[in-house]
Design a protein around this motif. Structure first.
Motif, PDB file in Angstrom:
ATOM      1  N   ASP A 153      10.481   1.239  11.808  1.00 13.09           N
ATOM      2  CA  ASP A 153      11.257   0.427  11.882  1.00 13.09           C
ATOM      3  C   ASP A 153      12.027   1.668  12.495  1.00 13.09           C
ATOM      4  OD1 ASP A 153      12.685   2.798  10.583  1.00 13.09           O
ATOM      5  OD2 ASP A 153      13.177   1.596   8.449  1.00 13.09           O
ATOM      6  N   GLU A 154      13.298   1.590  13.340  1.00 11.79           N
ATOM      7  CA  GLU A 154      14.306   2.205  14.437  1.00 11.79           C
ATOM      8  C   GLU A 154      14.874   3.234  13.919  1.00 11.79           C
ATOM      9  OE1 GLU A 154      17.343  -0.665  15.259  1.00 11.79           O
ATOM     10  OE2 GLU A 154      16.397  -1.693  16.516  1.00 11.79           O
ATOM     11  N   THR A 196      -1.668  -6.785   7.238  1.00 10.32           N
ATOM     12  CA  THR A 196      -1.263  -7.662   8.839  1.00 10.32           C
ATOM     13  C   THR A 196       0.673  -7.472   9.068  1.00 10.32           C
ATOM     14  OG1 THR A 196      -0.204  -9.369   7.329  1.00 10.32           O
ATOM     15  CG2 THR A 196      -2.535  -9.175   8.339  1.00 10.32           C
ATOM     16  N   GLU A 197       0.533  -7.495  10.281  1.00 10.42           N
ATOM     17  CA  GLU A 197       2.161  -7.718  11.055  1.00 10.42           C
ATOM     18  C   GLU A 197       3.223  -8.097   9.893  1.00 10.42           C
ATOM     19  OE1 GLU A 197       5.413  -7.619  14.621  1.00 10.42           O
ATOM     20  OE2 GLU A 197       2.852  -8.475  14.894  1.00 10.42           O
ATOM     21  N   GLU A 198       2.714  -9.421   9.225  1.00 14.49           N
ATOM     22  CA  GLU A 198       3.400 -10.357   8.452  1.00 14.49           C
ATOM     23  C   GLU A 198       3.543  -9.647   6.888  1.00 14.49           C
ATOM     24  OE1 GLU A 198       1.950 -12.799  11.968  1.00 14.49           O
ATOM     25  OE2 GLU A 198       1.057 -11.385   9.832  1.00 14.49           O
ATOM     26  N   ALA A 220       6.818  -8.322   5.115  1.00 12.72           N
ATOM     27  CA  ALA A 220       7.763  -8.486   3.880  1.00 12.72           C
ATOM     28  C   ALA A 220       8.006  -7.170   3.305  1.00 12.72           C
ATOM     29  CB  ALA A 220       6.581  -8.741   3.701  1.00 12.72           C
ATOM     30  N   GLN A 221       7.823  -6.140   3.805  1.00  7.92           N
ATOM     31  CA  GLN A 221       7.756  -4.357   3.152  1.00  7.92           C
ATOM     32  C   GLN A 221       9.102  -4.407   3.921  1.00  7.92           C
ATOM     33  OE1 GLN A 221       5.091  -1.610   3.266  1.00  7.92           O
ATOM     34  NE2 GLN A 221       3.163  -3.295   3.285  1.00  7.92           N
ATOM     35  N   ALA A 222       9.960  -4.640   4.883  1.00  7.03           N
ATOM     36  CA  ALA A 222      10.552  -3.656   5.941  1.00  7.03           C
ATOM     37  C   ALA A 222      12.002  -4.698   5.668  1.00  7.03           C
ATOM     38  CB  ALA A 222      10.108  -3.793   7.252  1.00  7.03           C
ATOM     39  N   GLY A 223      11.812  -5.999   5.395  1.00  7.62           N
ATOM     40  CA  GLY A 223      13.287  -6.805   5.066  1.00  7.62           C
ATOM     41  C   GLY A 223      12.746  -7.497   6.427  1.00  7.62           C
TER      42      GLY A 223
END
Length: 901
Positions: free
Chosen positions: A452-453, A462-464, A468-471
Motif C-alpha cells: 500500500d502507499e 492473487t491480487e484479489e 481482501a487483506q488490504a481493504g
C-alpha cells in the motif's frame, strides 16, 4: 537370414531411426500401472542452453540407471524439462531487440514477456533436441517448463506458505549487484578473475586531539577500493592490538566527507596485515557489513553511495561533495571516475601515503599505490565487476530450512555418494546465510506481494486475495521476480503435480535418485532438500550422486577463453552416441574428474564394431535370437562355461550399479563382451556349431545385448532386432537377465585352463619373435589331473588356439627350450630349429639394457622436484608414462630371458 547385418556399422543411421521409434511408440515410459516406481528428475538445463560435455556426462549416467531399472520391470519415470533461466533468457531476447535497434523499455512488461514466450516457442528447444541425440530415454510426453501454469502455481504457493510460516521476509542486506543487468545475482553467477589493481594507503585523522600510544594523531588505512571511502562508517582494529587500545571508541574523521565515526574493535582486523587498521564500509563490502552489525549498526542506517548503475549518489547524511555526484565508480570511456578523484583529492590534502620503490642504484620513486593482483568478482553474464550493494530484497530463512536436510544426511535418510562430499555439505549448511530470492527482472515468476502507499506488504496467491487483506487501500504489486533456483528447488515434486496430490505425485515422490554435478550441490541439490522436506515432509530422494567435472585432455578446466571446450555433438558425429556414452560411464569413478580422451572414445567405437562383427559371425553360422530367459540346457564344457560367465557378469553388474560404480559396471560388461565372448567363446566354438551350441551362443549374445543396452542403447537395439523377429518386444523393454543357472566350477576350471595355456603360449611367442601360427611341440612332465582331462578332451581346440601339437605328458628332451605355465602346470616347449637361441638371447639382452638405462634416467628426472614442479604438466605426464613403459619392458625382457634358460 532376412535380418542379415550389413558389413559396416553406421551409427548415425541407426541412432536416428531407433530414437524416433522409441519416442513415437511411447517406449520411454511404457504403461506399467502395477509396477514398482523408479523415478529420476533431470537437472533442468536452461531453456537458452545447448548440450555441453558436462550435460553429456550427467545425462549418460541418468540414462544408464533409467534404462537398467526399466529392464528390471520398474515403472521407470525420467522427468525432463527446462528452466526458464531468468537472466539468461531475458538477455537473449534483449540482444535480439538491440539487433533490430529496439530495446526492452520500449515495451510494457506484459508485451516484453509475450516476446520472450515467442522466442521460447521458436528457439527454446535446442538442448532438448540434443538430449535426444545422446539417446536419453526421457518421458517427453510430460516435458516440463518452470514457467508452465501448474508450475507457476506451485511457486506462488511456496512463497505464500513460507511467508506465512515466517520463513520468507523482506530485509535490507548486501547483495551481489550487477550494474549492467541492474539486478541482484546469486553467488553461482559470480566469477572471480585476477585483475591488476592497486593497494592505496591513507591517513585518517583522529578527532579531538586524540593520539595513539605511539603519539600519532592519525590511523593508516589501506584499501584496494578507495572510491568506497565516500561511505565509510568506521575504522576497525583488533581487540588485542595494544597499539590502538587507547583509541577504541574514539572518533576519527574521513578526510573528504568530514564524516565523524568511531574506531571499533573487531577480530576482522588483522594486526599482521598492513597497519592493522581497516576502513569499514558496511554498505559496500560483505565483511564490513558483518563488522558494522557487530558494532551495533542497523542495515537501514548503513550508508549507500552508489545507484543501480554504479554511479555515485548522495549518502543519507548528505556529506558526499557535489563534485563526486554522478561519477561512475571507475574510469569509463576515458573519463576518470570516483576512484581516481578520491585518490587525487586525498593526495592534494596530504593524506595519501605514497608507495616507494628503489631501483638498483638506490634511487627512490614514489607511486600513488602499490601494484596488486586482485581477485575480483564479475557477473558471469553482465561481464562487469560485481558491486556489493545495500538494497531491500526478499530473503528465505535458509538457516531454519537447512536443519531438516542436515539431520537427514546425518541419520542416513539421505545418502551422499561419494561420502567425502558430506563434510563439505555440513560445513556449508551449518554456516548458511539468508537466501536472497528476489531479482530485478521482468522474465520469471513475479513475486506475489503487494504494497500500500505506506509500504505495508500483503502476500497472497492473487491480487484479489491481497486486496481482501488490504481493504480499500490502493495496492501496487512488487516489480521483482524470483530467483530461478527458488522455482527449480521444487522440481522433484512440482513436476509431478504438487501441490495437488495427484496419482503421479503419490506414486513417484519421493524420487529414487538424484544425479548432479558437485558444483550445484548447494545451489540446487541442497535447496531441493530444504524445500522438499519443509513442503512435503519427505526427503526428495534417498540418494544423491555427485559426479565430477569433465576436463580437457591435459587436466585443465574447460572454458571458452582457453579454447579447450569439447562439443559432444561433434564427438557423436565422429564416433557415435554409444561410444561417447560408454566413455562417460567407463571413466566416471565416483566423483573424480574425467579427462577427455578421443582415443578412448575411438576405442569404444571399435568395441561397438567388434560386437557388430561378432554378431555377423553368429548370423553366418545360423546363430539367432534366443526364445528363453533361462539359460538353455548345455553339456559341452565351453557352453556351460559361457553360461557361468553370463551369471558372473550379471551379478557383478547388479552389484556395481547398486553402488553407483559406473566405471566398474562399464568395465565389467566391456571385458565380458570383448575378452570372454568375442575373443574366447567364439574361437572355442568354431567348427562345432551343433544345435546345443547355437542355442547357447544365441542366448549368450542376447544377454550381452540386454546388459550392454543401458550403456550403448543404439547398437544393442539394432542387433537385437536383427537377431530375430521380435518387433513386439524391443530391447528397450526387454527383461533384465534371469539365467536360472549357476556357475559350473568344473567347466570354468577346464576352459580357464585352456585360456591360460593359450595366452601363455601367445605371450611367449611374441616375446621371442616366434610367428604366431608356428606349431610347437609341448612337454608336461608332471601334469595335474585337470591338465590330463582337458588335453584329452580338447586336443583339437588346443592345437587350433595354442598351436601346440602334440602335447606329451613326459619329460622334455635335452636342448634349448622355453617354459610356460597354465594354472599349476609347467610346460616345456623345445626351440631347436625354431629360433636361433643365442641370437635371441643377445637381442633380448640389448633391448633389456636400453630399457633399464631409460628407466633409470627417467626415474632420476622424476625424483627431481625442480623438474616435477617447473616443467609443463604434459612433459611430466609423458615422463611418467615413459618410465612406466620401460619398467614394464625390463620386467618383460627379464621374463623372456628366463624362459630361454
Amino acid at each position: 537370414m532376412s535380418n542379415e547385418l550389413p558389413k559396416t556399422f553406421d551409427p548415425a543411421e541407426i541412432e536416428a531411426r531407433w530414437y524416433s521409434h522409441w519416442e513415437e511408440n511411447g517406449l520411454f515410459r511404457p504403461e506399467r500401472p502395477d509396477a514398482q516406481p523408479y523415478t529420476i528428475v533431470n537437472p533442468p538445463p536452461n531453456v537458452t542452453g545447448s548440450l555441453h560435455i558436462g550435460h553429456a556426462l550427467d545425462n549418460t549416467l541418468q540414462d544408464v540407471m533409467i534404462r537398467y531399472e526399466r529392464m528390471r520391470g520398474r515403472d521407470a519415470l525420467w522427468v525432463v524439462g527446462t528452466d526458464h533461466a531468468g537472466i539468461a533468457t531475458q538477455m537473449v531476447v534483449e540482444r535480439q531487440l538491440e539487433q533490430a535497434q529496439d530495446k526492452r523499455t520500449n515495451y510494457s512488461r506484459d508485451d516484453f514477456i509475450a516476446k520472450v514466450w515467442e522466442w521460447k516457442e521458436e528457439s527454446g528447444g535446442t538442448i532438448t533436441r540434443q538430449l535426444r541425440r545422446l539417446g536419453c530415454s526421457m518421458d517427453w510426453s510430460r516435458e516440463q517448463f518452470t514457467m508452465d501454469e501448474h508450475f507457476n502455481t506451485a511457486v506462488l504457493k511456496t512463497f505464500v506458505d513460507l511467508h506465512a510460516d515466517g520463513l520468507i521476509y523482506r530485509d535490507k542486506r548486501l547483495v551481489n549487484w550487477d550494474v549492467k543487468l541492474k539486478t541482484a545475482i546469486s553467488d553461482l553467477e559470480v566469477e572471480t578473475h585476477e585483475v591488476k589493481g592497486g593497494f592505496w594507503h591513507f591517513r585518517y585523522p583522529l578527532a579531538d586531539g586524540v593520539t595513539t600510544s605511539e603519539g600519532k594523531d592519525y590511523l593508516v588505512v589501506a584499501t584496494t577500493r578507495p572510491e568506497t571511502m565516500l561511505a565509510d562508517m568506521a575504522v576497525a582494529v583488533h581487540p588485542d592490538d595494544e597499539r590502538y587500545a587507547s583509541v577504541v571508541g574514539k572518533d576519527i574523521l574521513q578526510p573528504i566527507t568530514g564524516r565523524r565515526f568511531k574506531v571499533v574493535a573487531d577480530e576482522h582486523a588483522d594486526p599482521e596485515l598492513g597497519s592493522g587498521c581497516v576502513k569499514i564500509t558496511p554498505g559496500h563490502d560483505f565483511n564490513d557489513f558483518e563488522v558494522g552489525k557487530r558494532a551495533g549498526m542497523k542495515p537501514a542506517d548503513m550508508l549507500n553511495m552508489l545507484d543501480a548503475n554504479g554511479d555515485v549518489c548522495q549518502t543519507a547524511d548528505g556529506l558526499v561533495p557535489d563534485e563526486f555526484i554522478g561519477l561512475h565508480r571507475f574510469k569509463r570511456d576515458g573519463v576518470n571516475g570516483a576512484r581516481e578523484l578520491v585518490v587525487a583529492r586525498l593526495k592534494e590534502l596530504g593524506f595519501l601515503i605514497p608507495h616507494v620503490t628503489r631501483d638498483k642504484e638506490g634511487n627512490e620513486t614514489e607511486h600513488d599505490a602499490e601494484p596488486r593482483t586482485i581477485q575480483t568478482p564479475f557477473g558471469d553474464r553482465g561481464g562487469v565487476v560485481i558491486e556489493p550493494w545495500l538494497t531491500d530484497q526478499w530473503y528465505v530463512d535458509a538457516e531454519t530450512l537447512a536443519k531438516a536436510p542436515i539431520d537427514a544426511v546425518r541419520t542416513g535418510e539421505i545418502e551422499i555418494v561419494p561420502k567425502a562430499w558430506e563434510k563439505t555439505f555440513f560445513n556449508w549448511m551449518e554456516n548458511i546465510q539468508p537466501w536472497c530470492v528476489s531479482r530485478q527482472l521482468w522474465w520469471g515468476h513475479r513475486i506475489p506481494a503487494w504494497y500500500d502507499e505506506e509500504g505495508n506488504v500483503f502476500v497472497a496467491m492473487t491480487e484479489e486475495e491481497a486486496q481482501a487483506q488490504a481493504g480499500d487501500r490502493t495496492l501496487t504489486r512488487d516489480y521483482d521476480v524470483l530467483d530461478t533456483w527458488f522455482s527449480s528447488a521444487l522440481w522433484p515434486f512440482a513436476t509431478l503435480g504438487w501441490p495437488e496430490k495427484t496419482d503421479l505425485f503419490e506414486k513417484h515422490y519421493p524420487n529414487d535418485l538424484l544425479i548432479s554435478g558437485f558444483d550445484i550441490l548447494f545451489f540446487w541439490d541442497a535447496r531441493m532438500m530444504m524445500q522438499g522436506m519443509h513442503l512435503t515432509g519427505k526427503a526428495p530422494w534417498p540418494k544423491l550422486y555427485l559426479h565430477g567435472l569433465v576436463r580437457a585432455a591435459d587436466g585443465q578446466k574447460m572454458s571458452k577463453s582457453k579454447g579447450n571446450v569439447v562439443d559432444p555433438l561433434g564427438l557423436i558425429d565422429q564416433y557415435g552416441a554409444d561410444a561417447l556414452r560408454f566413455f562417460m560411464a567407463a571413466m566416471e569413478s565416483q566423483g573424480r574428474d574425467i579427462k577427455m580422451d578421443d582415443r578412448r572414445i575411438e576405442g569404444y567405437r571399435n568395441f561397438a564394431t567388434k560386437l557388430w562383427n561378432a554378431t555377423r559371425f553368429c548370423q553366418s553360422n545360423g546363430i539367432g535370437a534366443s526364445d528363453t530367459l533361462e539359460a538353455p540346457a548345455a553339456t559341452h564344457a565351453v557352453n556351460r562355461w559361457i553360461i557361468g560367465e553370463v551369471v558372473e557378469t550379471k551379478q557383478a553388474l547388479d552389484s556395481a550399479l547398486a553402488d553407483l560404480r559406473f566405471d566398474a559396471a562399464a568395465n565389467t560388461i566391456y571385458h565380458f563382451v570383448w575378452d570372454r565372448f568375442c575373443d574366447w567363446y567364439i574361437e572355442l566354438i568354431k567348427g562345432n556349431f551343433d544345435e546345443e551350441t547355437k542355442a547357447v551362443a544365441g542366448w549368450a549374445l542376447d544377454q550381452i545385448l540386454v546388459m550392454l543396452h543401458p550403456f550403448m542403447p543404439f547398437i544393442t537395439e539394432e542387433l537385437w532386432s536383427k537377431q530375430g523377429d521380435r518387433a513386439d518386444y524391443p530391447l528397450i523393454t526387454a527383461k533384465w537377465p534371469e539365467p536360472g543357472a549357476g556357475i559350473d566350477a568344473e567347466a570354468k576350471a577346464e576352459i580357464d585352463w585352456i585360456i591360460a595355456l593359450t595366452s601363455a603360449v601367445r605371450t611367449a611367442k611374441n616375446e621371442l619373435g616366434i610367428a604366431p601360427g608356428a606349431k610347437l611341440e609341448a612337454f608336461c612332465p608332471a601334469p595335474s589331473a585337470l591338465a590330463k582331462s582337458v588335453v584329452d578332451a580338447n586336443a583339437a581346440a588346443i592345437e587350433r588356439l595354442a598351436r601346440l601339437t602334440p602335447v606329451h605328458f613326459a619329460d622334455a628332451p635335452d636342448g634349448a627350450a622355453m617354459q610356460i605355465a597354465a594354472g599349476d602346470d609347467a610346460f616345456i616347449l623345445p626351440l631347436e630349429g625354431v629360433i636361433d637361441i643365442e641370437a635371441e638371447k643377445s637381442r633380448l639382452a640389448k633391448a633389456l639394457d636400453v630399457s633399464a638405462k631409460e628407466a633409470k634416467s627417467l626415474e632420476g628426472r622424476l625424483s627431481n622436484a625442480n623438474f616435477v614442479e617447473r616443467a609443463k604438466p604434459e612433459a611430466v605426464e609423458k615422463a611418467r608414462a615413459d618410465h612406466a613403459h620401460h619398467v614394464a619392458e625390463v620386467e618383460r625382457l627379464n621374463a623372456a630371458l628366463a624362459r630361454l634358460g
